[in-house]
Design a protein around this motif. Structure first.
Motif: not given
Length: 729
Positions: A294-298
């Protein structure tokens, strides 16, 4: 690692003629036996250099060769990429990289740092430069040629330094086209990788890393820091494979980009052949256990929504230094078992600033955290010439200078950058101090330090052992017509970050026509903090700026309470708040300023008024998550006005009667703004400020929240001495 094709080498070496390529290919073969890599400095007339590099390219069967140039005309083969695309090659491996810095691209230090780590054992990194090199800037300088400067007008101290260092090194191949390359003598063959009792691991360091990852303890996070090529990501992949096979239902992995964990997925696929990568970011075993990127924002959104985290959950964070510390802290609280891996030095920027900054978060939230530092390289052998060369050229290993005290009054001195560029020990000390104190430092920052226009460098201490350093840059001075265009959003000349921001976002044309000096970086030795060194640098530099007729002195930084408190203590005033989080720090930016003359005072007076009027609305709508400690500090510098009798009555009714706080919000905002905060009432003021301006409840249950708010108000009225119990007449 794959070697040069023996058939290709044999055929090439048997060809008649006077080409220097066969000798260079034989040298590459010797490098491969030692598991080393090397830089080839190919310099001369650009077309001749490209022809020689092309002959080398075609002279053997290289593994995934890559040509780096600004445009296709300078890249005679495929595949080729521009220097700006260098990071897209992370996770891949190359045996030959040709980096053409002789044409319209110039030299990109970020590209060199990124691509050097992709080169495999026995590989060559060919750097093409014009001859002579370093006498003048190159086109890549356009990236930091602030208006009205043109890149051709800048100094070239950085490039001259690179040329001098390359000329002095004895562990590179120097090739002056069309002559023959000077092949360095190689030392005795290095030892093979040590044998380990784990077939999936290449070194004992990697075995230890995997073991620690497999046995993560609750609230005892593991922090893995190392140089590139030490197998951190692969170790994460090995550990994840074994955890999934042992029945772990899900493991979450995050990194700044998906391609940063490609080697993790590669190891996972190799060790779990029965599994499948069902999407680029998900790998699933037959038993339905899965790893999910998962990317950091998600990831942050999922954590905030309580969809991830909690008992039994695992999180692996790769390249953590490139992720804002405040996000790491949120994940630290949500996941009981968590590991952070990051590069200490390299193309991503230094992880040392991250280590210093994040250490305090770890100490506060999880004091039993554990550190691990793998040292043995895996992609190449110890003593690799290319690693040593790139470390020196890009100054990736600049250490923190020794801390010391000296007798007598504090003094500061301005350093001439041209002299600093020729004093490698002093440059390393200055840059090492800046790296240690800043959250992230990239290879390009050294170039800007030496050649950026309008830059001042001031330090406290000896040149070879600085105890504090300040870097400042000139801004503003635009004509009225251009300032108007910037304010209208029609123009955005390069540079002038603070002055342009105040014109474009606050509507202040005068902020752009006035002259500024902005502090770009300020760093104090960890052993010398709270001794007034930073104050001394700012005082001396701002006085010198005033003597030069500069109107305003300013700074911009992440809105963190201790930093804001420092700048306020130096007499600066907030003039703007950013409404989106900064990529590097994850914090909202705050700009502060101080007037140096009458013109500056007039500009600052307007900026202060505009900021004071905008702050309540920003806190209510765009900045509801700005930390309460920062909100409290900002409110204390707003223009003050005594509470009216009606406002005092409303505050009293909330604190000591049953009036609904929501219906007395204007009076409570006035109380938060006007209270003289003592240390005893500091927390109460932060609570009131967050509620009154950001609508942040003090507890989950409504009744508990109201009671906590009443208590905070009572504490403020007692310690703030606005008025005693009851209403003053």
């Amino acid at each position: 690692m794959p070697a040069l094709s023996h058939e290709g080498l044999t055929n090439t070496l048997s060809m008649p003629g006077k080409s220097p390529v066969p000798a260079l290919l034989a040298h590459a073969k010797r490098l491969h036996r030692r598991r080393w890599r090397q830089l080839v400095w190919l310099t001369g007339e650009p077309a001749e250099c490209r022809a020689q590099a092309l002959e080398l390219w075609q002279g053997a069967y290289w593994l995934a060769p890559l040509w780096v140039a600004h445009q296709a005309d300078n890249a005679p083969v495929e595949p080729w990429i521009t220097p700006r695309k260098a990071r897209t090659r992370l996770g891949t491996e190359h045996q030959l990289v040709v980096m053409d810095a002789s044409g319209s691209a110039g030299f990109d230090p970020e590209a060199l740092g990124a691509l050097a780590g992709t080169l495999t054992a026995g590989g060559l990194l060919v750097l093409i430069t014009p001859y002579p090199w370093g006498e003048r800037p190159d086109p890549d300088y356009a990236r930091f040629a602030d208006h009205p400067w043109q890149w051709e007008q800048l100094t070239a101290h950085y490039l001259a330094r690179l040329a001098r260092l390359l000329d002095e090194r004895t562990d590179i191949v120097t090739w002056h086209a069309p002559g023959w390359p000077q092949l360095p003598r190689l030392t005795a063959r290095s030892a093979h990788l040590e044998s380990v009792n784990d077939s999936a691991c290449a070194t004992a360091d990697q075995v230890a890393t995997v073991t620690q990852l497999m046995s993560l303890k609750r609230r005892r996070p593991l922090v893995i820091t190392a140089d590139r090529g030490r197998g951190k990501s692969a170790a994460l992949g090995i550990a994840c494979a074994r955890l999934l096979e042992s029945g772990m239902p899900i493991i979450i992995v995050t990194a700044p980009r998906l391609d940063a964990v490609e080697s993790l997925f590669t190891r996972l696929e190799a060790l779990c052949p029965e599994g499948a990568r069902i999407t680029p970011s998900r790998f699933q075993l037959a038993n339905k256990s899965e790893l999910c990127f998962l990317p950091p924002d998600v990831l942050t959104e999922q954590v905030a929504a309580k969809k991830l985290g909690g008992d039994g959950s695992y999180l692996m964070v790769d390249e953590a230094a490139a992720i804002p510390a405040f996000l790491l802290g949120q994940w630290l609280s949500a996941f009981p078992r968590i590991a952070f891996a990051t590069t200490i030095d390299g193309y991503e920027g230094s992880g040392r600033g991250f280590a210093l900054r994040f250490r305090s978060v770890l100490d506060r939230l999880t004091p039993q955290w554990k550190a691990l530092t793998p040292n043995t390289p895996i992609r190449w052998a110890v003593g690799d010439p290319l690693e040593a060369t790139v470390n020196q050229l890009l100054m990736l290993k600049a250490p923190l200078p020794a801390g010391h005290r000296f007798n007598g009054p504090l003094t500061s001195q301005v350093i001439i950058r041209g002299e600093l560029a020729h004093n490698e020990n002093a440059l390393e000390a200055v840059f090492g101090l800046l790296v240690q104190s800043h959250y992230r430092t990239s290879p390009g920052d050294l170039r800007q330090l030496l050649d950026g226009p309008g830059t001042t460098l001031r330090l406290v201490g000896q040149t070879n052992a600085p105890q504090a350093v300040l870097v400042a840059r000139e801004e503003g001075g635009f004509d009225a017509s251009l300032a108007e265009q910037v304010a209208l959003g029609k123009r955005r000349p390069q540079g002038h970050l603070m002055a342009q921001s105040l014109a474009a976002h606050m509507g202040s044309r005068a902020a752009l026509t006035a002259s500024w000096r902005r502090v770009v970086r300020i760093a104090t030795h960890p052993e010398r903090r709270r001794e007034g060194l930073g104050r001394k640098l700012i005082d001396d530099d701002s006085r010198e700026a005033a003597r030069q007729g500069i109107a305003l002195y300013g700074a911009t930084f992440g809105a963190e309470a201790s930093l804001l408190r420092f700048w306020l203590a130096q007499g600066f005033t907030p003039v703007r708040l950013g409404i989106t989080r900064e990529t590097a720090t994850g914090e909202f930016a705050v700009m502060v300023a101080k007037a140096l003359n009458a013109e500056g005072q007039a500009v600052l007076s307007t900026l202060k008024t505009t900021f004071a009027a905008a702050l309540p609305g920003l806190l209510a709508f765009e900045l509801p998550t700005l930390p309460a400690e920062v909100v409290s500090l900002l409110l204390q510098v707003l223009p003050r006005a005594p509470l009216t009798a009606d406002e005092r009555q409303a505050v009293n009714d909330v604190a000591y009667a049953h009036r609904d706080p929501v219906l007395a919000r204007p009076a409570l905002q006035a109380l938060a703004r006007e209270t003289s905060v003592t240390q005893a009432a500091l927390i109460a003021h932060q609570q009131l400020a967050a509620w009154a301006f950001q609508n942040r409840p003090l507890a989950v249950a409504h009744g508990d929240a109201v009671r906590a708010l009443r208590q905070a108000i009572e504490q403020l009225t007692a310690h703030g001495m606005l008025f005693p119990h009851g209403v003053e007449e």
